[in-house]
Design a protein around this motif. Structure first.
Motif, PDB file in Angstrom:
ATOM      1  N   LYS A  94       0.723  -1.143  -0.193  1.00 39.57           N
ATOM      2  CA  LYS A  94       0.002  -0.008   0.133  1.00 39.57           C
ATOM      3  C   LYS A  94       0.946   1.241  -0.038  1.00 39.57           C
ATOM      4  CE  LYS A  94      -3.611   2.188   2.205  1.00 39.57           C
ATOM      5  NZ  LYS A  94      -4.611   2.458   3.349  1.00 39.57           N
ATOM      6  N   ALA A  95       1.971   1.219   0.932  1.00 38.77           N
ATOM      7  CA  ALA A  95       2.879   2.363   0.765  1.00 38.77           C
ATOM      8  C   ALA A  95       3.340   2.681  -0.569  1.00 38.77           C
ATOM      9  CB  ALA A  95       3.909   2.258   1.909  1.00 38.77           C
ATOM     10  N   LEU A  96       3.832   1.609  -0.897  1.00 33.57           N
ATOM     11  CA  LEU A  96       4.314   1.618  -2.617  1.00 33.57           C
ATOM     12  C   LEU A  96       3.265   2.333  -3.418  1.00 33.57           C
ATOM     13  CD1 LEU A  96       6.712   0.872  -4.418  1.00 33.57           C
ATOM     14  CD2 LEU A  96       5.521  -1.007  -4.862  1.00 33.57           C
ATOM     15  N   VAL A  97       2.457   1.781  -3.344  1.00 33.68           N
ATOM     16  CA  VAL A  97       1.250   2.408  -4.611  1.00 33.68           C
ATOM     17  C   VAL A  97       0.912   3.819  -4.083  1.00 33.68           C
ATOM     18  CG1 VAL A  97      -1.237   2.002  -5.033  1.00 33.68           C
ATOM     19  CG2 VAL A  97       0.323   0.155  -4.935  1.00 33.68           C
ATOM     20  N   VAL A  98       0.755   3.901  -2.902  1.00 31.95           N
ATOM     21  CA  VAL A  98       0.229   5.600  -2.550  1.00 31.95           C
ATOM     22  C   VAL A  98       1.572   6.590  -2.907  1.00 31.95           C
ATOM     23  CG1 VAL A  98       0.047   7.017  -0.566  1.00 31.95           C
ATOM     24  CG2 VAL A  98      -1.327   4.845  -0.764  1.00 31.95           C
ATOM     25  N   ALA A  99       2.757   5.993  -2.665  1.00 32.36           N
ATOM     26  CA  ALA A  99       3.786   6.846  -2.764  1.00 32.36           C
ATOM     27  C   ALA A  99       4.066   7.041  -4.392  1.00 32.36           C
ATOM     28  CB  ALA A  99       5.153   6.318  -2.305  1.00 32.36           C
ATOM     29  N   ASN A 100       3.733   6.186  -5.102  1.00 27.56           N
ATOM     30  CA  ASN A 100       4.002   6.341  -6.680  1.00 27.56           C
ATOM     31  C   ASN A 100       2.496   6.603  -7.354  1.00 27.56           C
ATOM     32  OD1 ASN A 100       6.825   5.573  -7.222  1.00 27.56           O
ATOM     33  ND2 ASN A 100       6.064   4.163  -5.557  1.00 27.56           N
ATOM     34  N   ARG A 101       1.569   6.952  -6.943  1.00 24.86           N
ATOM     35  CA  ARG A 101       0.172   7.370  -7.565  1.00 24.86           C
ATOM     36  C   ARG A 101       0.282   8.012  -8.756  1.00 24.86           C
ATOM     37  NH1 ARG A 101      -5.118  10.017  -4.607  1.00 24.86           N
ATOM     38  NH2 ARG A 101      -6.431   9.617  -6.596  1.00 24.86           N
ATOM     39  N   GLN A 102       1.195   8.907  -8.677  1.00 23.80           N
ATOM     40  CA  GLN A 102       1.278   9.809 -10.174  1.00 23.80           C
ATOM     41  C   GLN A 102       1.624   8.880 -11.298  1.00 23.80           C
ATOM     42  OE1 GLN A 102       3.393  10.090  -7.612  1.00 23.80           O
ATOM     43  NE2 GLN A 102       5.591  10.322  -8.087  1.00 23.80           N
ATOM     44  N   TYR A 103       2.198   7.807 -11.246  1.00 21.14           N
ATOM     45  CA  TYR A 103       2.506   7.011 -12.216  1.00 21.14           C
ATOM     46  C   TYR A 103       1.489   5.955 -12.619  1.00 21.14           C
ATOM     47  CZ  TYR A 103       7.048   8.877 -10.884  1.00 21.14           C
ATOM     48  OH  TYR A 103       8.164   9.556 -10.549  1.00 21.14           O
ATOM     49  N   ILE A 104       0.449   5.563 -11.654  1.00 22.43           N
ATOM     50  CA  ILE A 104      -0.360   4.626 -11.958  1.00 22.43           C
ATOM     51  C   ILE A 104      -1.973   5.239 -12.304  1.00 22.43           C
ATOM     52  CG2 ILE A 104      -1.812   2.652 -10.690  1.00 22.43           C
ATOM     53  CD1 ILE A 104       0.505   2.953  -8.672  1.00 22.43           C
ATOM     54  N   ALA A 106      -5.719   5.938 -12.908  1.00 17.49           N
ATOM     55  CA  ALA A 106      -6.720   5.868 -11.984  1.00 17.49           C
ATOM     56  C   ALA A 106      -7.298   4.765 -11.602  1.00 17.49           C
ATOM     57  CB  ALA A 106      -7.924   7.044 -11.969  1.00 17.49           C
ATOM     58  N   ALA A 107      -7.768   3.883 -12.441  1.00 14.65           N
ATOM     59  CA  ALA A 107      -8.710   2.621 -12.466  1.00 14.65           C
ATOM     60  C   ALA A 107      -7.665   1.624 -11.660  1.00 14.65           C
ATOM     61  CB  ALA A 107      -9.045   2.364 -13.797  1.00 14.65           C
ATOM     62  N   ASP A 108      -6.336   1.602 -12.172  1.00 14.95           N
ATOM     63  CA  ASP A 108      -5.500   0.762 -11.642  1.00 14.95           C
ATOM     64  C   ASP A 108      -5.004   0.984 -10.218  1.00 14.95           C
ATOM     65  OD1 ASP A 108      -5.351  -0.761 -14.038  1.00 14.95           O
ATOM     66  OD2 ASP A 108      -3.615   0.222 -14.683  1.00 14.95           O
ATOM     67  N   TYR A 109      -4.982   2.268  -9.896  1.00  8.72           N
ATOM     68  CA  TYR A 109      -4.711   2.991  -8.525  1.00  8.72           C
ATOM     69  C   TYR A 109      -5.686   2.300  -7.727  1.00  8.72           C
ATOM     70  CZ  TYR A 109      -3.770   5.912  -4.800  1.00  8.72           C
ATOM     71  OH  TYR A 109      -3.579   6.503  -3.516  1.00  8.72           O
ATOM     72  N   GLY A 110      -7.118   2.716  -7.970  1.00  7.01           N
ATOM     73  CA  GLY A 110      -8.279   2.069  -7.213  1.00  7.01           C
ATOM     74  C   GLY A 110      -8.032   0.791  -6.704  1.00  7.01           C
ATOM     75  N   LEU A 113      -5.467  -0.293  -4.448  1.00  9.33           N
ATOM     76  CA  LEU A 113      -5.792   0.057  -3.117  1.00  9.33           C
ATOM     77  C   LEU A 113      -6.459  -0.736  -2.583  1.00  9.33           C
ATOM     78  CD1 LEU A 113      -6.030   4.003  -3.017  1.00  9.33           C
ATOM     79  CD2 LEU A 113      -4.133   2.593  -1.963  1.00  9.33           C
ATOM     80  N   ALA A 114      -7.665  -1.410  -3.385  1.00  6.01           N
ATOM     81  CA  ALA A 114      -8.430  -2.405  -2.736  1.00  6.01           C
ATOM     82  C   ALA A 114      -7.944  -3.775  -2.296  1.00  6.01           C
ATOM     83  CB  ALA A 114      -9.738  -2.366  -3.901  1.00  6.01           C
ATOM     84  N   LEU A 115      -7.159  -3.886  -3.367  1.00  7.43           N
ATOM     85  CA  LEU A 115      -6.382  -5.305  -2.937  1.00  7.43           C
ATOM     86  C   LEU A 115      -5.459  -5.130  -1.670  1.00  7.43           C
ATOM     87  CD1 LEU A 115      -5.059  -6.244  -6.273  1.00  7.43           C
ATOM     88  CD2 LEU A 115      -6.914  -7.474  -4.984  1.00  7.43           C
ATOM     89  N   THR A 116      -4.752  -3.953  -1.452  1.00 11.19           N
ATOM     90  CA  THR A 116      -4.039  -3.937  -0.261  1.00 11.19           C
ATOM     91  C   THR A 116      -4.835  -3.580   0.804  1.00 11.19           C
ATOM     92  OG1 THR A 116      -3.775  -1.519  -0.542  1.00 11.19           O
ATOM     93  CG2 THR A 116      -2.072  -2.791  -1.592  1.00 11.19           C
ATOM     94  N   ALA A 117      -5.934  -3.071   0.765  1.00 15.83           N
ATOM     95  CA  ALA A 117      -6.814  -3.073   1.821  1.00 15.83           C
ATOM     96  C   ALA A 117      -7.217  -4.118   2.419  1.00 15.83           C
ATOM     97  CB  ALA A 117      -8.030  -2.153   1.624  1.00 15.83           C
ATOM     98  N   ARG A 118      -7.576  -5.183   1.635  1.00 12.01           N
ATOM     99  CA  ARG A 118      -8.186  -6.455   1.950  1.00 12.01           C
ATOM    100  C   ARG A 118      -7.148  -7.383   2.043  1.00 12.01           C
ATOM    101  NH1 ARG A 118     -11.506  -9.969  -2.257  1.00 12.01           N
ATOM    102  NH2 ARG A 118     -10.835 -11.421  -0.557  1.00 12.01           N
ATOM    103  N   ALA A 119      -5.937  -7.344   1.939  1.00 13.99           N
ATOM    104  CA  ALA A 119      -4.930  -8.381   1.628  1.00 13.99           C
ATOM    105  C   ALA A 119      -4.539  -9.308   2.866  1.00 13.99           C
ATOM    106  CB  ALA A 119      -3.721  -7.783   0.588  1.00 13.99           C
ATOM    107  N   ARG A 120      -5.248  -9.947   3.194  1.00 13.23           N
ATOM    108  CA  ARG A 120      -4.717 -11.003   4.019  1.00 13.23           C
ATOM    109  C   ARG A 120      -4.547 -12.390   3.122  1.00 13.23           C
ATOM    110  NH1 ARG A 120      -9.168  -9.806   7.135  1.00 13.23           N
ATOM    111  NH2 ARG A 120      -9.955 -11.613   6.819  1.00 13.23           N
ATOM    112  N   ILE A 121      -3.219 -12.927   3.512  1.00 11.41           N
ATOM    113  CA  ILE A 121      -2.743 -13.823   2.492  1.00 11.41           C
ATOM    114  C   ILE A 121      -3.853 -14.891   2.289  1.00 11.41           C
ATOM    115  CG2 ILE A 121      -1.428 -15.457   4.247  1.00 11.41           C
ATOM    116  CD1 ILE A 121      -0.064 -14.371   0.870  1.00 11.41           C
ATOM    117  N   SER A 122      -4.467 -15.400   3.472  1.00 18.15           N
ATOM    118  CA  SER A 122      -5.571 -16.432   3.249  1.00 18.15           C
ATOM    119  C   SER A 122      -6.917 -15.948   2.269  1.00 18.15           C
ATOM    120  CB  SER A 122      -6.067 -16.805   4.497  1.00 18.15           C
ATOM    121  OG  SER A 122      -6.665 -15.841   5.125  1.00 18.15           O
TER     122      SER A 122
END
Length: 136
Positions: A94-104, A106-110, A113-122
């Motif tokens: 998530k930190a990586l995605v947020v820090a590099n938002r300008q290169y991503i 909008a649809a991919d950024y969203g 973020l959704a993946l990082t928000a719910r990313a528990r390995i299981s």
């Protein structure tokens, strides 16, 4: 290895990945890096080969190397994030995605973020099996 050899190996790595031959892709990409180690494109190619084979820690290192060498495109950033997510490093991803938002875009950024928000390995669907081969 020379720069010319590195370029030939990179082409062979890309062709092997297209065929789903990830072991060969890794071998060719590693040869390419040996000949052009400071080239960020070559490092990203190696990262893609590792990611395709399910070698997440190696993929993470290669993508990070590519970024350290100046590569900052959306594919590299999102691939590094996926490698981190696959290892249970949701906060880093998530930190990586947020820090590099300008290169991503909008649809991919969203989506990232959704993946990082719910990313528990299981909970996170992995595109490869435990054997390291991609599922169809």
């Amino acid at each position: 290895a020379t720069a010319k050899d590195a370029a030939k190996s990179a082409e062979k790595a890309e062709k092997a990945m297209e065929k789903g031959d990830y072991d060969s892709a890794i071998a060719f990409a590693e040869r390419s890096v040996a000949g052009a180690g400071s080239d960020p494109e070559t490092r990203a190619l190696l990262g893609q080969a590792y990611l395709s084979a399910g070698r997440l820690a190696s993929a993470e290192r290669s993508f990070q190397d590519a970024m350290d060498l100046g590569k900052s495109d959306a594919r590299t950033i999102l691939s590094l994030s996926l490698a981190q997510l696959g290892q249970g490093k949701a906060d880093s991803a998530k930190a990586l995605v947020v820090a590099n938002r300008q290169y991503i875009p909008a649809a991919d950024y969203g989506l990232a973020l959704a993946l990082t928000a719910r990313a528990r390995i299981s909970d996170w669907p992995m595109p490869w099996t435990a054997a390291g081969k991609r599922q169809s």
